[in-house]
Design an enzyme around this catalytic site. Structure first.
Site, PDB file in Angstrom:
ATOM      1  N   ALA A  78       1.183  -1.250  -0.033  1.00 22.12           N
ATOM      2  CA  ALA A  78       0.114  -0.104   0.442  1.00 22.12           C
ATOM      3  C   ALA A  78       1.173   0.802  -0.126  1.00 22.12           C
ATOM      4  CB  ALA A  78      -1.320  -0.067   1.370  1.00 22.12           C
ATOM      5  N   ALA A  79       1.766   1.776  -0.080  1.00 17.19           N
ATOM      6  CA  ALA A  79       2.660   2.407  -0.541  1.00 17.19           C
ATOM      7  C   ALA A  79       2.498   3.112  -1.212  1.00 17.19           C
ATOM      8  CB  ALA A  79       3.967   2.078  -0.806  1.00 17.19           C
ATOM      9  N   GLY A  80       2.549   2.725  -2.496  1.00 18.84           N
ATOM     10  CA  GLY A  80       2.326   3.746  -3.736  1.00 18.84           C
ATOM     11  C   GLY A  80       0.732   3.983  -3.996  1.00 18.84           C
ATOM     12  N   ASP A  81      -0.415   3.186  -2.748  1.00 15.46           N
ATOM     13  CA  ASP A  81      -1.286   3.514  -2.604  1.00 15.46           C
ATOM     14  C   ASP A  81      -1.537   4.965  -1.848  1.00 15.46           C
ATOM     15  OD1 ASP A  81      -2.343   1.359  -3.928  1.00 15.46           O
ATOM     16  OD2 ASP A  81      -2.425   0.015  -2.935  1.00 15.46           O
TER      17      ASP A  81
HETATM   18  O1  RIB Z   1      -1.661  -2.097  -3.850  1.00 15.04           O
HETATM   19  C1  RIB Z   1      -1.851  -2.596  -2.247  1.00 15.04           C
HETATM   20  C2  RIB Z   1      -3.121  -3.417  -2.873  1.00 15.04           C
HETATM   21  O2  RIB Z   1      -2.652  -4.226  -4.431  1.00 15.04           O
HETATM   22  C3  RIB Z   1      -3.073  -5.086  -1.328  1.00 15.04           C
HETATM   23  O3  RIB Z   1      -4.312  -3.689  -0.519  1.00 15.04           O
HETATM   24  C4  RIB Z   1      -3.939  -6.217  -2.208  1.00 15.04           C
HETATM   25  O4  RIB Z   1      -5.302  -5.976  -2.129  1.00 15.04           O
HETATM   26  C5  RIB Z   1      -3.715  -5.478  -3.724  1.00 15.04           C
HETATM   27  O5  RIB Z   1      -4.627  -4.802  -4.624  1.00 15.04           O
END
Ligand code: RIB
Length: 322
Positions: A261-264
Site C-alpha cells: 500500500a505504499a503506492g496507494d
Molecule cells: O496496492 C496494495 C494492494 O494491492 C493490496 O492491498 C492488495 O489487496 C492488492 O490489491
C-alpha cells in the site's frame, strides 16, 4: 528548491475525490523470503487485513483530509462487511458500493519478506461485478477535484468512469495497476498518471532502472497527452514530470517493514494535495513522506498515515532537476 505549502496556495474546502476501484481482504503471509518454485518453507505469521488498491487509495485520500466517495463491489459475506466497515470508519461515502450475491469479496494473497518487499496475487471475485450507475456518477463528479481509478476493476467500467469524468470537466488520476494497455482514446482523458518502474516500462517500452530513465519514460508518457506523470521508484523516491520539466524527489531513509500500500498511500496524498491547490512538487513531496510512514507499519489500510502525522514526519532531501 523544495518548499512547504504556503497557506495562500491551499484551498479552504477539503477536496472531494471519487474513487473507482477494488476492495480486497488481504491474506498476508510473513515469510523470511519468497519460496522458489517447488520449495516449501515455514512462514512466520498469517493475518487478514483490509486492502485492495481502490479502497487503500480511498482511505489514503480520507486520512489526508479529502471527502471521498467509493465506487466498487464486495460480496455478500463477512469479508465484504469488514471492508465496508473499514471505509465507514474513515468517513468514506459508500452509497455507490454494491454488494453482489453471487461472487465472494475480492481477495489478495500477499507474501511479505523480512526485507519488507511483497509479492501479491489478487483474485477479483466481486470486484469484477462493479456496475457504475451513470446518473449517480455524474452527480458525484460535479465539483469533485479528481476521479481516481486503477486497473483492478473491469476495464469497461474504468473506461466509462474516465470518459464521464473527462466529459464533466473532472480531472482523472489513473494508477494503471495491475498494468495493461491503455486504449488510445483514453490517454488524453488522463490528467495525472502514477506508475511504478514496471508499469512505466510496460506502457512506454523503455526500461526504468534509474531516475534519469524514469524521467525519459515520464516524458514519453506525457507525449501521449497527459499533463502530469509520476514514476515511483520505491526507496529512491519518485520522478515527477510535467510541462515544467522532470524533478527527482528522493525518499527519506527509513527501515521498511512492509511495502504493501505504499503506492496507494502516495497516490491518496498526491490527489488531496493537488485538489487543495498545492503545486505538483509539493504534492509529490507530501506523497513521498506519507509512503515513507506507510512502509514502517505492517499491512495495507492500518499502515496508511493521517495528514498530521505526515506533516510531523522528517523532511526528505530537496528535489533535483533532471
Ligand atoms: O496496492 C496494495 C494492494 O494491492 C493490496 O492491498 C492488495 O489487496 C492488492 O490489491
Amino acid at each position: 528548491m523544495s518548499s512547504q505549502p504556503s497557506s495562500s496556495s491551499v484551498a479552504q474546502q477539503p477536496p472531494r475525490i471519487v474513487v473507482l476501484g477494488s476492495l480486497n481482504m488481504d491474506i498476508v503471509l510473513r515469510v523470511p523470503q519468497a519460496p522458489s518454485a517447488g520449495e516449501t518453507l515455514l512462514g512466520r505469521s498469517i493475518a487478514h487485513i483490509p486492502g485492495g488498491k481502490g479502497a487503500n487509495q480511498a482511505v489514503s485520500c480520507a486520512r489526508e483530509g479529502g471527502r471521498v466517495h467509493m465506487i466498487g463491489c464486495v460480496g455478500n459475506d463477512a469479508n465484504g462487511q469488514a471492508l465496508r466497515d473499514a471505509l465507514a470508519q474513515d468517513g468514506i461515502d459508500t452509497a455507490a458500493l454494491r454488494t453482489d450475491d453471487a461472487e465472494p469479496t475480492g481477495t489478495a494473497l500477499i507474501l511479505v519478506e523480512d526485507s519488507g518487499q511483497n509479492r501479491i496475487v489478487m483474485i477479483p471475485g466481486a470486484n469484477a461485478k462493479v456496475e457504475i450507475d451513470e446518473a449517480a456518477l455524474q452527480h458525484q463528479l460535479q465539483g469533485a477535484a479528481f476521479l481516481v481509478a486503477q486497473f483492478e476493476s473491469p476495464m469497461d467500467q474504468v473506461t466509462l468512469a474516465i470518459t464521464a469524468a473527462h466529459g464533466a470537466g473532472c480531472k482523472v488520476l489513473l494508477n494503471p495497476s495491475p498494468v495493461q494497455p491503455i486504449a488510445g482514446p483514453l490517454w488524453p482523458c488522463i490528467d495525472t498518471l502514477v506508475v511504478n518502474e514496471i508499469e512505466a516500462h510496460a506502457l512506454c517500452g523503455q526500461a526504468v532502472d534509474s531516475p534519469h530513465e524514469a524521467a525519459a519514460a515520464g516524458r514519453a508518457l506525457r507525449a501521449k497527452g497527459i499533463a502530469r506523470v509520476v514514476v515511483t521508484l520505491g526507496a529512491r523516491g519518485a520522478v515527477a514530470v510535467d510541462a515544467d520539466g522532470a524533478h527527482h524527489h528522493p525518499a527519506p531513509k527509513v527501515k521498511a517493514v512492509d511495502t504493501t500500500a505504499a503506492g496507494d498511500t502516495f497516490l491518496g496524498a498526491l490527489a488531496v494535495a493537488l485538489g487543495e491547490g498545492q503545486s505538483f512538487d509539493e504534492a509529490v513531496r507530501l506523497g513521498i513522506r506519507a509512503a515513507a510512514l506507510c512502509i514502517q507499519q505492517p499491512g495495507a489500510q492500518p499502515s496508511i498515515p493521517r495528514r498530521d502525522a505526515v506533516l510531523h514526519s522528517p523532511l526528505p532531501p530537496d528535489w533535483i532537476a533532471l
